[in-house]
Design a protein around this motif. Structure first.
Motif, mmCIF file in Angstrom:
data_model
loop_
_atom_site.group_PDB
_atom_site.id
_atom_site.type_symbol
_atom_site.label_atom_id
_atom_site.label_comp_id
_atom_site.label_asym_id
_atom_site.label_seq_id
_atom_site.Cartn_x
_atom_site.Cartn_y
_atom_site.Cartn_z
ATOM 1 N N LYS A 107 -6.664 1.857 6.434
ATOM 2 C CA LYS A 107 -5.270 2.305 6.293
ATOM 3 C C LYS A 107 -4.620 2.605 7.648
ATOM 4 O O LYS A 107 -3.914 3.604 7.832
ATOM 5 C CB LYS A 107 -5.181 3.537 5.371
ATOM 6 C CG LYS A 107 -5.798 3.310 3.994
ATOM 7 C CD LYS A 107 -5.564 4.499 3.120
ATOM 8 C CE LYS A 107 -6.205 4.452 1.760
ATOM 9 N NZ LYS A 107 -7.188 3.475 1.424
ATOM 10 N N MET B 96 0.830 -1.205 0.000
ATOM 11 C CA MET B 96 0.000 0.000 0.000
ATOM 12 C C MET B 96 0.867 1.260 0.000
ATOM 13 O O MET B 96 0.594 2.231 -0.708
ATOM 14 C CB MET B 96 -0.943 -0.016 1.223
ATOM 15 C CG MET B 96 -2.037 -1.074 1.104
ATOM 16 S SD MET B 96 -2.924 -1.387 2.657
ATOM 17 C CE MET B 96 -3.881 0.095 2.840
ATOM 18 N N GLU C 122 -0.143 5.053 -0.825
ATOM 19 C CA GLU C 122 -1.166 5.272 0.202
ATOM 20 C C GLU C 122 -0.501 5.670 1.519
ATOM 21 O O GLU C 122 0.601 5.220 1.833
ATOM 22 C CB GLU C 122 -1.991 4.003 0.389
ATOM 23 C CG GLU C 122 -2.681 3.596 -0.905
ATOM 24 C CD GLU C 122 -3.783 2.601 -0.666
ATOM 25 O OE1 GLU C 122 -4.677 2.921 0.123
ATOM 26 O OE2 GLU C 122 -3.737 1.513 -1.268
ATOM 27 N N ILE D 24 -0.375 5.465 5.487
ATOM 28 C CA ILE D 24 -0.846 4.527 6.511
ATOM 29 C C ILE D 24 -0.519 5.072 7.899
ATOM 30 O O ILE D 24 0.591 5.567 8.124
ATOM 31 C CB ILE D 24 -0.183 3.155 6.294
ATOM 32 C CG1 ILE D 24 -0.859 2.479 5.092
ATOM 33 C CG2 ILE D 24 -0.287 2.254 7.505
ATOM 34 C CD1 ILE D 24 -0.233 1.215 4.688
ATOM 35 N N ARG E 222 -6.672 -2.712 5.191
ATOM 36 C CA ARG E 222 -7.123 -2.445 3.804
ATOM 37 C C ARG E 222 -8.223 -1.393 3.781
ATOM 38 O O ARG E 222 -8.220 -0.503 2.942
ATOM 39 C CB ARG E 222 -7.636 -3.736 3.181
ATOM 40 C CG ARG E 222 -6.498 -4.666 2.800
ATOM 41 C CD ARG E 222 -7.000 -5.855 1.996
ATOM 42 N NE ARG E 222 -5.893 -6.712 1.613
ATOM 43 C CZ ARG E 222 -5.866 -8.030 1.783
ATOM 44 N NH1 ARG E 222 -6.900 -8.658 2.331
ATOM 45 N NH2 ARG E 222 -4.828 -8.728 1.411
#
Ligand code: PLP
Length: 405
Positions: free
Chosen positions: A360, A28, A33, A35, A357
């Motif tokens: 995050k 990710m 992304e 996190i 998922r």
């Protein structure tokens, strides 16, 4: 003494730094992304800096630290360690009984390599800091987990511990203050463990790396101070107390009656010299770190970051339907319980993966700490109150519809 590694099966060991959850987090992150990481006990990324006097001790000693030191460490560091632990009541003979290490981690592996033959057993807490189980297994031993009891402030269940001692048991590990529960064991519990160890001639390994991160006026007792005759190995370091995890500075102290463990100590000395010495520059931080007043850091007091973050996470977790948590008294971890039946959870790793998922936010599953049931996870509450509030809002939302099976 073992001085080599065989191909041990590490399949059942959760040294859960890697695995499907971390792989997914990496994927990710690589995909761009963002996190929120509630998974690592490393203060630096959360804007906790090492104190200036630690950084000064590091830079001031650059020149002094160019060569190898004595294998157990420089005298100044071991004298400071001796003073610190004697003050806490440990019966330590001299600095010869003190070994510095590249963090406590190196020494945990070393003490097991020196002790265990194939099939030997070591009592390790469940939940544990997983390096303990991994090190026992890597040395050819079997980690036998005793239960820490959530309904009793996460203290070790002495009856369970007792029932798991066999003729093959060599040692008991305690982690006090505890990662992942944040528990601090009272004297009465330690007295029972010390008695059990003595009656069964077991070595006690006591991991006390969080002994300077106490809250609510709780006092820490070293198990080695309970009985001056009991042979104990006590572990400590500055990774957490001085927000200096990257400098890799830890130590261990042998205390009590050494008459029955002379061969073991020879083995430890050999293993210590095989790695030549620990990072010398990091050893110079130890006298500076241990020369403080002993007063708790302001971050651990009301108004301080760790204290307020603990209050926040504890309150918010207990407000979520299907979730509960015992209040931690030390360190910066909390180990909440999920109502697995309510959410149909049969795999806590899947729960953590689904949460990652969808929201995050990265957690570690309870089974990663050798907790058998799929009904716990660990939160590191080093992020700010705002981030923790956000995370718990997302958790509440996630659980409002989550059903695993
Ligand atoms: N022991 C416990 C209980 C820990 O939680 C940790 C790190 O998280 C360690 C030991 C490792 O400490 P070090 O940085 O000194 O290797």
């Amino acid at each position: 003494m073992r001085t080599f590694l065989k191909s041990h099966k590490l399949d059942n060991v959760c040294y859960d730094i890697r695995g499907p959850v971390m792989d997914e987090a990496d994927r990710m992150i690589a995909a761009g992304e963002k996190i929120l990481k509630l998974n690592i006990g490393n203060p630096a990324p959360f804007d906790f800096d090492a104190p200036d006097y630690i950084l000064r001790a590091m830079t001031d000693n650059l020149r002094n630290a160019q060569g190898y030191s004595a294998s157990k460490g420089i005298t100044e560091a071991r004298e400071a360690i001796l003073g610190y632990h004697r003050k806490k009541g440990l019966n330590v003979e001299s600095i010869d009984d003190i070994y510095t290490g590249n963090g406590v981690s190196e020494l945990i592996t070393m003490v097991m390599q020196g002790l265990l033959d194939n099939g030997d057993e070591v009592l390790v807490p469940a939940p544990d800091y997983p390096l303990w189980t991994a090190s026992v297994t890597l040395a050819g031993g079997t980690a036998v987990h005793y239960i820490c009891d959530e309904s009793s402030e996460w203290y070790p269940d002495i009856e369970d511990m007792k029932s798991k001692i066999t003729p093959k048991t060599k040692a008991i590990v305690i982690i006090n203050p505890n990662n992942p529960t944040g528990a601090v064991y009272p004297k009465e519990v330690l007295e029972k463990i010390a008695k059990l160890a003595k009656e069964n001639e077991l070595i006690v390994f006591s991991d006390e790396i969080y002994d300077r991160l106490l809250m609510d006026g709780v006092e820490h007792t070293s198990i080695a101070s309970i009985d001056p005759e009991l042979f104990c190995v006590t572990f400590n370091g500055i990774s957490k107390s001085h927000m200096s995890a990257g400098f890799r500075s830890g130590w261990m102290v042998l205390s009590g009656n050494k008459s029955g463990v002379k061969g073991y100590i020879e083995g430890l000395n050999m293993l210590s010299s095989m790695r030549l010495c620990s990072n010398v520059q990091a050893q110079y931080l130890i006298p500076a770190a241990l020369s403080g007043s002993g007063a708790p850091d302001k971050e651990l007091l009301p108004g301080g970051r760790i204290y307020e973050q603990r209050e926040c996470i504890y309150t918010l977790l207990n407000e979520i339907d299907g979730m509960s948590a015992v209040k931690p008294k030390a360190a910066f971890y909390i180990f909440p319980r999920l109502d697995a039946a309510k959410f149909g959870i049969t795999s806590d790793e899947q729960f953590v993966l689904d949460f990652l998922r969808q929201k995050k936010i990265l957690l570690v599953s309870g089974t990663g700490f050798h907790w058998e049931q799929p009904d716990h996870f660990r939160i590191v509450y080093l992020p700010t109150v705002e981030e923790l509030r956000y995370a718990m809002g997302e958790m509440k939302d996630f659980l409002s519809t989550y059903r695993q099976n």
